[in-house]
Enzyme design. Structure first.
Site, PDB file in Angstrom:
ATOM      1  N   ASN A  67       0.789  -1.240   0.000  1.00 19.90           N
ATOM      2  CA  ASN A  67       0.000   0.000   0.000  1.00 19.90           C
ATOM      3  C   ASN A  67       0.821   1.291   0.000  1.00 19.90           C
ATOM      4  O   ASN A  67       0.357   2.303  -0.513  1.00 19.90           O
ATOM      5  CB  ASN A  67      -1.049  -0.033   1.126  1.00 19.90           C
ATOM      6  CG  ASN A  67      -0.432  -0.024   2.497  1.00 19.90           C
ATOM      7  OD1 ASN A  67       0.720  -0.425   2.669  1.00 19.90           O
ATOM      8  ND2 ASN A  67      -1.179   0.417   3.480  1.00 19.90           N
ATOM      9  N   GLY A  87       2.819  -5.179   7.467  1.00 22.87           N
ATOM     10  CA  GLY A  87       1.827  -5.955   6.730  1.00 22.87           C
ATOM     11  C   GLY A  87       0.692  -6.365   7.642  1.00 22.87           C
ATOM     12  O   GLY A  87       0.429  -5.724   8.662  1.00 22.87           O
ATOM     13  N   GLU A 141       4.859  -3.856  12.131  1.00 19.35           N
ATOM     14  CA  GLU A 141       3.917  -2.741  11.929  1.00 19.35           C
ATOM     15  C   GLU A 141       2.699  -3.345  11.263  1.00 19.35           C
ATOM     16  O   GLU A 141       2.720  -3.634  10.058  1.00 19.35           O
ATOM     17  CB  GLU A 141       4.555  -1.671  11.032  1.00 19.35           C
ATOM     18  CG  GLU A 141       5.800  -1.020  11.613  1.00 19.35           C
ATOM     19  CD  GLU A 141       5.483   0.016  12.685  1.00 19.35           C
ATOM     20  OE1 GLU A 141       4.305   0.354  12.882  1.00 19.35           O
ATOM     21  OE2 GLU A 141       6.433   0.474  13.349  1.00 19.35           O
ATOM     22  N   CYS A 188      -3.145   1.657   6.682  1.00 17.50           N
ATOM     23  CA  CYS A 188      -3.273   0.987   7.984  1.00 17.50           C
ATOM     24  C   CYS A 188      -3.967   1.852   9.019  1.00 17.50           C
ATOM     25  O   CYS A 188      -4.613   1.334   9.920  1.00 17.50           O
ATOM     26  CB  CYS A 188      -1.897   0.567   8.470  1.00 17.50           C
ATOM     27  SG  CYS A 188      -0.708   1.890   8.379  1.00 17.50           S
TER      28      CYS A 188
END
Ligand code: NAD
Length: 483
Positions: A155, A231, A251, A285
């Site tokens: 992303n 991820g 993360e 995220c």
């Protein structure tokens, strides 16, 4: 057709005999590139080069040289901003306005790393604070770890890779870089760019491949000293189990809450919360997934939010005017649509959007949402936002904390006491007051609590985690006679 492969010690492993994976533009399915996948033998070789180059070169490379290389890389990336932005838009389907922003941030991340590379300092310990410590000198140095495995998602293919590679180099490590298989082209260009900037070739080795096939053995490898991963939660959990004694930074995901108290000016927050929920189709995220709005402003907020969301320009990510594009692929859009249907079956209402055409899922606003529905309980990672009314501060804090995740939150109020009180009570790695959960600067500590992760990025903090502390003590009580 562009054909690219892993880059090991500067050589592109793109030969025909390797298994090939095609990369498609998510928007129009154009065939963008073929990637030659790495074999497990290639992975061994990449680690060997990283290991050898660490011991022969990086471990002893002076800080000013590491800083110079990073500065060169930042300059090169700034020069090539348009080229990198187009690549990100083509391979990830990210609207160009956001891809350009990602490149700008990437340049900044490398510059921060270049600056910090010269300031990795230690500490002198007051040894005489302990009985018997007189005439002893004790100090701590921060030393590089060795080989860092950097595993990254699709992303933010450039910036999140740089959040690992740049701090690793700043601290004097070498890197094996395993990018997301859906966005390999920017990763390939980035690796070449670092070599062009003067980084010794064996210090950054790129491995193209699927997570299970290449990522997992990389995580387990005995010569890898640290795994830094961005991820999803399931993959993060597996990495944590497989990494053994290695240092690990994870993360992971989130379902970020944003709380709107009754004293705000509704019109002033709508644009930011549209960006927060729908930038890159919600595949962020810290996307604003849950909006908790005080009941007294709920109707006026919702009306304005729907009106402005429906004015978003949807289309080709490469078109300058596009504000909203496709998801990463059709399967993901189908999965998200299924989550909407599941919520509707349980009583939720679609107030806007909810329509899918191929990989494009229209910006979707949901109400009447319960905490047991997937669109709110899990990480939605799609352009779906739930708007939920609340009555009291206590109630909204409880709802915001009712999650397995805890990455970032947004709190909107003009009452500073309430803002700080709520910020203190939210179980999050970070809280923004009067800004969206989705805002991130690259120099503040960033990472999650609960199942949103372990460790922090934000260049200085990532560098801290890319070193080991080494204590050196000197006994100055030398009583032996001199000749
Ligand atoms: P993903 O977990 O599917 O894949 C990420 C990377 O892990 C890819 O390179 C993949 O090949 C690799 N991988 C997959 N299985 C592996 C295994 N068994 N061992 C080692 N590596 C493996 O994630 P994605 O779909 O690319 O990205 C979306 C996710 O990333 C979302 O959950 C999102 O919240 C999260 N994310 C978190 C942050 C953050 O900073 N907290 C930032 C961006 C994205």
């Amino acid at each position: 057709m562009m054909r690219i492969g892993s880059i090991i010690n500067g050589h592109d492993y793109k030969e025909d005999h390797r298994e090939t994976m095609a990369v498609y533009n998510p928007y129009n399915q154009d065939h963008v590139a073929d990637i030659a996948l790495a074999t497990v033998e290639d992975m061994e070789e990449a680690i060997q080069y990283s290991y050898a180059t660490f011991h022969s070169t990086m471990k002893t490379m002076p800080a000013y040289e590491r800083a110079d290389i990073l500065r060169n890389a930042a300059d090169l990336l700034a020069e090539r901003k348009d080229e990198f932005a187009r690549i990100i838009s083509i391979e990830a389907g990210k609207p160009l306005i956001y891809s350009r922003g990602e490149v700008d941030r990437g340049v900044q991340v490398i510059r921060f790393a270049a600056e910090h590379a010269k300031h990795i300092s230690g500490e002198v310990i007051p040894m005489d604070a302990a009985h018997g410590g007189e005439n002893r000198l004790g100090f701590v140095k921060h030393v590089p770890l060795g080989v860092v495995a950097a595993i990254t998602p699709f992303n933010f293919p450039l910036n999140l890779s740089l959040h690992k590679i740049a701090p690793a180099i700043a601290a004097g490590n070498t890197v094996v870089f395993k990018p997301a298989e859906k966005t390999p082209v920017s990763a390939h260009r980035l690796t070449m760019l670092f070599h062009e900037a003067g980084l010794p070739k064996g210090s950054l080795n790129l491995l193209m491949g699927r997570g299970e096939e290449i990522g997992s053995p990389l995580v387990k490898h005995k010569d890898v000293h640290k795994v830094t991963f961005t991820g999803s939660l399931p993959v993060g959990r597996k990495i944590r189990e497989e990494a053994g004694f290695k240092k690990v930074t994870l993360e992971l995901g989130s379902n970020s809450p944003n709380i709107l108290f009754e004293d705000i000016q509704v019109e002033r927050v709508i644009d930011d919360l549209i960006k927060g929920a729908f930038a890159f189709s919600g595949q962020v995220c810290i996307s604003a997934q849950r909006l908790y709005v005080h009941h007294s402003i709920f109707d006026s907020f919702l009306a304005g939010y729907i009106r402005k969301t429906e004015a978003l320009v949807i289309g080709d990510p490469l078109d300058e005017k596009t504000q909203f594009g496709p998801m990463i692929d059709e399967d993901e859009a189908k999965r998200a649509k299924q989550w909407i249907e599941d919520a509707v079956d349980k009583g939720a209402t679609i107030k806007s959007g909810g329509k899918r055409e191929g990989p494009l899922l229209s910006p979707t606003i949901m109400t009447n949402v319960d905490h047991n529905m997937k669109i709110i309980a899990d990480e939605v990672f799609a352009p779906i936002v739930s708007v939920v009314p609340f009555e009291t501060e206590t109630e909204v804090v409880a709802m915001a904390n009712d999650s397995r995740y805890g990455l970032q939150a947004g709190v909107f109020t003009h009452d500073i006491n309430r803002a700080l009180r709520v910020a203190d009570q939210l179980e999050m790695g970070g809280v923004w007051i009067n800004d969206i959960s989705t805002y991130r600067q690259d120099n503040h500590p960033y990472g999650g609590v609960k199942q949103s992760g372990i460790g922090r990025e934000g260049v200085k903090y990532a560098i801290d985690d890319m070193t080991d502390m080494k204590f050196i003590g000197v006994n100055l009580n030398d009583k032996r006679p001199r000749a």
